[in-house]
Design a protein around this motif. Structure first.
Motif, PDB file in Angstrom:
ATOM      1  N   ALA A  37       0.883  -1.552  -0.111  1.00  0.00           N
ATOM      2  CA  ALA A  37       0.133   0.221   0.077  1.00  0.00           C
ATOM      3  C   ALA A  37       0.677   1.010   0.165  1.00  0.00           C
ATOM      4  CB  ALA A  37      -0.900  -0.247   1.406  1.00  0.00           C
ATOM      5  N   LEU A  38       2.390   1.470   1.115  1.00  0.00           N
ATOM      6  CA  LEU A  38       3.150   2.182   0.390  1.00  0.00           C
ATOM      7  C   LEU A  38       4.747   2.237   0.415  1.00  0.00           C
ATOM      8  CD1 LEU A  38       2.084   3.456   4.374  1.00  0.00           C
ATOM      9  CD2 LEU A  38       1.834   4.872   2.159  1.00  0.00           C
ATOM     10  N   ALA A  39       5.412   2.906  -0.581  1.00  0.00           N
ATOM     11  CA  ALA A  39       6.420   2.865  -0.646  1.00  0.00           C
ATOM     12  C   ALA A  39       7.664   1.812  -0.113  1.00  0.00           C
ATOM     13  CB  ALA A  39       7.608   3.415  -1.154  1.00  0.00           C
ATOM     14  N   ALA A  40       7.137   2.657   1.535  1.00  0.00           N
ATOM     15  CA  ALA A  40       8.365   1.435   2.742  1.00  0.00           C
ATOM     16  C   ALA A  40       7.613   0.394   2.857  1.00  0.00           C
ATOM     17  CB  ALA A  40       7.963   3.260   3.889  1.00  0.00           C
ATOM     18  N   ASP A  41       6.576   0.369   2.740  1.00  0.00           N
ATOM     19  CA  ASP A  41       6.162  -0.823   3.125  1.00  0.00           C
ATOM     20  C   ASP A  41       7.162  -2.153   2.206  1.00  0.00           C
ATOM     21  OD1 ASP A  41       4.031  -0.389   4.414  1.00  0.00           O
ATOM     22  OD2 ASP A  41       2.382  -0.188   2.742  1.00  0.00           O
ATOM     23  N   VAL A  42       7.067  -2.113   0.917  1.00  0.00           N
ATOM     24  CA  VAL A  42       7.953  -2.729   0.257  1.00  0.00           C
ATOM     25  C   VAL A  42       9.657  -2.353   0.202  1.00  0.00           C
ATOM     26  CG1 VAL A  42       6.032  -3.092  -0.834  1.00  0.00           C
ATOM     27  CG2 VAL A  42       7.509  -1.802  -1.848  1.00  0.00           C
ATOM     28  N   THR A  43      10.370  -1.231   0.522  1.00  0.00           N
ATOM     29  CA  THR A  43      11.639  -1.200   0.230  1.00  0.00           C
ATOM     30  C   THR A  43      12.320  -1.108   1.413  1.00  0.00           C
ATOM     31  OG1 THR A  43      11.166   1.378   0.413  1.00  0.00           O
ATOM     32  CG2 THR A  43      11.325  -0.254  -1.819  1.00  0.00           C
ATOM     33  N   THR A  44      11.927  -0.896   3.027  1.00  0.00           N
ATOM     34  CA  THR A  44      12.378   0.077   3.993  1.00  0.00           C
ATOM     35  C   THR A  44      11.386  -0.204   5.131  1.00  0.00           C
ATOM     36  OG1 THR A  44      11.572   1.989   4.170  1.00  0.00           O
ATOM     37  CG2 THR A  44      13.654   1.904   2.898  1.00  0.00           C
ATOM     38  N   SER A  45      10.633  -1.529   6.135  1.00  0.00           N
ATOM     39  CA  SER A  45      10.057  -1.441   6.487  1.00  0.00           C
ATOM     40  C   SER A  45      10.419  -2.651   7.349  1.00  0.00           C
ATOM     41  CB  SER A  45       8.820  -1.444   6.453  1.00  0.00           C
ATOM     42  OG  SER A  45       7.946  -1.911   7.119  1.00  0.00           O
ATOM     43  N   SER A  46      10.371  -2.644   8.785  1.00  0.00           N
ATOM     44  CA  SER A  46      11.073  -3.368   9.658  1.00  0.00           C
ATOM     45  C   SER A  46       9.678  -4.662  10.037  1.00  0.00           C
ATOM     46  CB  SER A  46      11.379  -3.134  10.844  1.00  0.00           C
ATOM     47  OG  SER A  46      12.806  -2.339  10.196  1.00  0.00           O
ATOM     48  N   THR A  47       8.280  -4.205   9.615  1.00  0.00           N
ATOM     49  CA  THR A  47       7.394  -4.877   9.927  1.00  0.00           C
ATOM     50  C   THR A  47       6.636  -5.647   8.853  1.00  0.00           C
ATOM     51  OG1 THR A  47       5.485  -3.058   9.431  1.00  0.00           O
ATOM     52  CG2 THR A  47       6.811  -3.074  11.524  1.00  0.00           C
ATOM     53  N   ALA A  48       6.179  -6.676   9.142  1.00  0.00           N
ATOM     54  CA  ALA A  48       5.145  -7.357   7.814  1.00  0.00           C
ATOM     55  C   ALA A  48       5.039  -7.024   6.980  1.00  0.00           C
ATOM     56  CB  ALA A  48       4.404  -8.597   8.301  1.00  0.00           C
ATOM     57  N   VAL A  49       5.463  -7.699   5.950  1.00  0.00           N
ATOM     58  CA  VAL A  49       4.581  -7.311   4.238  1.00  0.00           C
ATOM     59  C   VAL A  49       3.237  -7.803   3.844  1.00  0.00           C
ATOM     60  CG1 VAL A  49       4.795  -6.985   1.538  1.00  0.00           C
ATOM     61  CG2 VAL A  49       6.688  -6.366   3.899  1.00  0.00           C
ATOM     62  N   GLY A  50       1.856  -7.609   4.404  1.00  0.00           N
ATOM     63  CA  GLY A  50       0.866  -8.523   4.065  1.00  0.00           C
ATOM     64  C   GLY A  50       1.136  -9.014   2.793  1.00  0.00           C
ATOM     65  N   ALA A  51       0.856  -8.316   1.419  1.00  0.00           N
ATOM     66  CA  ALA A  51       0.431  -9.247   0.795  1.00  0.00           C
ATOM     67  C   ALA A  51       1.731  -9.499  -0.286  1.00  0.00           C
ATOM     68  CB  ALA A  51       1.061  -7.319  -0.180  1.00  0.00           C
ATOM     69  N   CYS A  52       3.001  -9.807   0.820  1.00  0.00           N
ATOM     70  CA  CYS A  52       3.522 -10.899  -0.146  1.00  0.00           C
ATOM     71  C   CYS A  52       2.981 -12.098  -0.065  1.00  0.00           C
ATOM     72  CB  CYS A  52       4.882 -10.805   1.374  1.00  0.00           C
ATOM     73  SG  CYS A  52       6.304 -11.759   0.855  1.00  0.00           S
ATOM     74  N   LEU A  53       3.984 -12.695  -1.138  1.00  0.00           N
ATOM     75  CA  LEU A  53       3.282 -14.560  -0.998  1.00  0.00           C
ATOM     76  C   LEU A  53       3.897 -15.314  -0.081  1.00  0.00           C
ATOM     77  CD1 LEU A  53       3.312 -14.553  -4.784  1.00  0.00           C
ATOM     78  CD2 LEU A  53       1.840 -14.598  -3.555  1.00  0.00           C
ATOM     79  N   GLY A  54       4.614 -14.490   0.534  1.00  0.00           N
ATOM     80  CA  GLY A  54       5.598 -15.703   1.777  1.00  0.00           C
ATOM     81  C   GLY A  54       4.613 -15.338   3.084  1.00  0.00           C
ATOM     82  N   TYR A  55       3.548 -14.764   3.040  1.00  0.00           N
ATOM     83  CA  TYR A  55       2.687 -14.500   4.078  1.00  0.00           C
ATOM     84  C   TYR A  55       1.326 -14.630   4.170  1.00  0.00           C
ATOM     85  CZ  TYR A  55       1.278 -10.749   8.405  1.00  0.00           C
ATOM     86  OH  TYR A  55       1.114 -10.569   9.332  1.00  0.00           O
ATOM     87  N   ALA A  56       1.100 -15.280   5.327  1.00  0.00           N
ATOM     88  CA  ALA A  56      -0.489 -15.795   5.537  1.00  0.00           C
ATOM     89  C   ALA A  56      -1.345 -14.974   6.214  1.00  0.00           C
ATOM     90  CB  ALA A  56      -1.218 -17.657   5.252  1.00  0.00           C
ATOM     91  N   ASN A  57      -2.513 -14.462   6.567  1.00  0.00           N
ATOM     92  CA  ASN A  57      -3.335 -14.335   6.657  1.00  0.00           C
ATOM     93  C   ASN A  57      -5.057 -14.522   6.884  1.00  0.00           C
ATOM     94  OD1 ASN A  57      -5.273 -12.595   8.338  1.00  0.00           O
ATOM     95  ND2 ASN A  57      -3.270 -10.551   8.071  1.00  0.00           N
ATOM     96  N   ALA A  58      -5.893 -15.509   7.514  1.00  0.00           N
ATOM     97  CA  ALA A  58      -6.730 -15.869   6.769  1.00  0.00           C
ATOM     98  C   ALA A  58      -8.214 -15.170   7.018  1.00  0.00           C
ATOM     99  CB  ALA A  58      -6.878 -17.436   7.303  1.00  0.00           C
ATOM    100  N   ALA A  59      -7.404 -13.836   8.656  1.00  0.00           N
ATOM    101  CA  ALA A  59      -8.539 -12.882   9.241  1.00  0.00           C
ATOM    102  C   ALA A  59      -9.021 -11.748   8.459  1.00  0.00           C
ATOM    103  CB  ALA A  59      -8.049 -12.157  10.229  1.00  0.00           C
ATOM    104  N   ALA A  60      -8.256 -11.554   7.312  1.00  0.00           N
ATOM    105  CA  ALA A  60      -8.280 -10.061   6.259  1.00  0.00           C
ATOM    106  C   ALA A  60      -7.417 -10.012   5.161  1.00  0.00           C
ATOM    107  CB  ALA A  60      -6.820  -8.778   7.736  1.00  0.00           C
ATOM    108  N   ALA A  61      -7.877  -9.577   4.048  1.00  0.00           N
ATOM    109  CA  ALA A  61      -7.298  -8.810   3.051  1.00  0.00           C
ATOM    110  C   ALA A  61      -5.913  -8.099   3.094  1.00  0.00           C
ATOM    111  CB  ALA A  61      -8.289  -8.330   1.736  1.00  0.00           C
ATOM    112  N   ALA A  62      -5.366  -8.194   2.611  1.00  0.00           N
ATOM    113  CA  ALA A  62      -4.396  -7.117   2.318  1.00  0.00           C
ATOM    114  C   ALA A  62      -3.580  -7.402   1.526  1.00  0.00           C
ATOM    115  CB  ALA A  62      -2.678  -8.163   3.696  1.00  0.00           C
TER     116      ALA A  62
END
Length: 392
Positions: free
Chosen positions: A241-266
């Motif tokens: 959703a933001l440029a920092a999400d995918v380049t510098t963030s230290s928090t999980a990237v919800g849209a990454c194909l390595g991440y699962a979240n059955a409770a919420a769209a990401a």
């Protein structure tokens, strides 16, 4: 065929924090191929062809080479490489007589034959779609006019480089499209990448912080394996959703194909509901083992703390990555990508190969470490990609 590429290959495009770098990478891998070079000799013995080169070549076992200019003509076309040395490759040549081929022979890393639409219409912008008739026909528009990231929008169809119908995400959901990473710095410094594709979908892993980090962000585009027969809108697009999400963030990237979240769209989108009506839909990613929002391969993924390898049978368990939409249930699964409930720790590094067994017998899986781009490797999980296929 399954096509896989990486930044270490001879002639591979360079990904960096400069405008146009991702556009060039996608065009080379999906449309044109790369690493073209002369074949010094091409000989056949007992149904096996051996191509030798005067210098380096871009191939490894399992990759696809495209041969041209050879006589007999049966040696031309796309060939799956079986073995390699620093100056030669082999591939199957059933039915071809023993002997040396003639002609001005060349080879390159083959592309899966996607189409570039509206070529040259807008600098550092590209529109791509699969060429095979069984594909949905959805189009990916890549705006690579920025430095550290590119903006991605899917369309049901396009009639110009900046116009189309059925955008996903919609302008309301994510104005300008989702973000894909190139680099954490606006510079020409190269960044590691890996791509995997068939004729209808691809997935791209990028390490925006550089090779020393050891993990990356993993996104993709294309037709998923739909649970609805004849799904004309079975195409997916994830992104930040933001440029920092995918380049510098230290928090999980919800849209990454390595991440699962059955409770919420990401930040994963498909063009329409399974009914074929409405517009862009936000999707969730999960697997049979996922019990919480977490990266595959980390302790929180299954909440069971399952060690690797599994003590009872020394196995690695994997499961497909499903797409779910709202309260309408499963829509399909992402081709070629698998999650694991094991706590893998440091058991795998990106690029490790795993020989399949059981239902995966005869297949080779590649490990990819996926995690927050600004975090340490200990916070990264692990996914697996089927290099052998078919994916569908």
């Amino acid at each position: 065929m399954i096509y896989n590429f990486d930044s270490s290959q001879t002639g591979a495009p360079v990904l960096s924090g400069t405008a146009g770098a991702l556009r060039a990478l996608l065009k080379a891998c999906l449309v044109d191929g790369f690493g073209a070079g002369a074949v010094a000799t091409l000989t056949v013995s007992a149904g096996v062809a051996t191509a030798t080169y005067a210098g380096a070549h871009p191939f490894a076992p399992g990759r696809v080479a495209e041969i041209s200019g050879a006589t007999p003509a049966e040696l031309n076309g796309k060939k799956i490489v079986t073995t390699t040395t620093g100056s030669s490759i082999t591939f199957p040549a059933p039915g071809v007589p023993d002997g040396s081929a003639t002609g001005t022979i060349s080879s390159k890393a083959a592309a899966p034959g996607w189409l570039e639409l509206f070529a040259g219409a807008l600098t550092n912008v590209i529109a791509l779609k699969p060429s095979v008739p069984e594909a949905t026909g959805c189009v990916l528009r890549v705006d690579d006019t920025g430095t550290t990231t590119a903006r991605m929008v899917g369309y049901e169809s396009m009639d110009g480089i900046s116009s189309g119908v059925g955008a996903y995400p919609s302008a309301v959901q994510q104005s300008g499209g989702v973000f894909w990473p190139k680099s954490d710095a606006a510079s020409s410094a190269a960044r590691p990448w890996r791509m995997f594709a068939d004729e209808r979908a691809f997935a791209l892993w990028v390490a925006p912080s550089g090779a020393q980090i050891g993990h990356g962000v993993f996104f993709g585009f294309g037709d998923f394996i739909s649970d609805k027969s004849g799904d004309a809108y079975g195409c997916y697009l994830p992104g930040g959703a933001l440029a920092a999400d995918v380049t510098t963030s230290s928090t999980a990237v919800g849209a990454c194909l390595g991440y699962a979240n059955a409770a919420a769209a990401a930040s994963v989108y498909v063009p329409r509901a399974y009914t074929g009506v409405g517009g862009s839909q936000a999707a969730r990613k999960s697997s049979a083992y996922a019990a919480a929002a977490a990266y595959s391969g980390l302790a929180g993924y299954s909440n069971q703390g399952i060690p690797y390898p599994n003590p009872a049978d020394n196995s690695l368990r994997v499961s497909r990555l499903d797409l779910l939409i709202g309260s309408t249930g499963f829509r399909g699964r992402i081709p070629g990508i698998y999650h694991t409930p094991h706590v893998v720790g440091e058991a795998f590094v990106t690029g490790d190969l795993v020989a399949g067994s059981g239902e995966f017998a005869g297949r080779t899986l590649m490990a990819l470490r996926c995690g927050p781009p600004g975090a340490a490797i200990a916070n990264a999980g692990c996914v697996f990609v089927d290099l052998t296929g078919p994916w569908r």
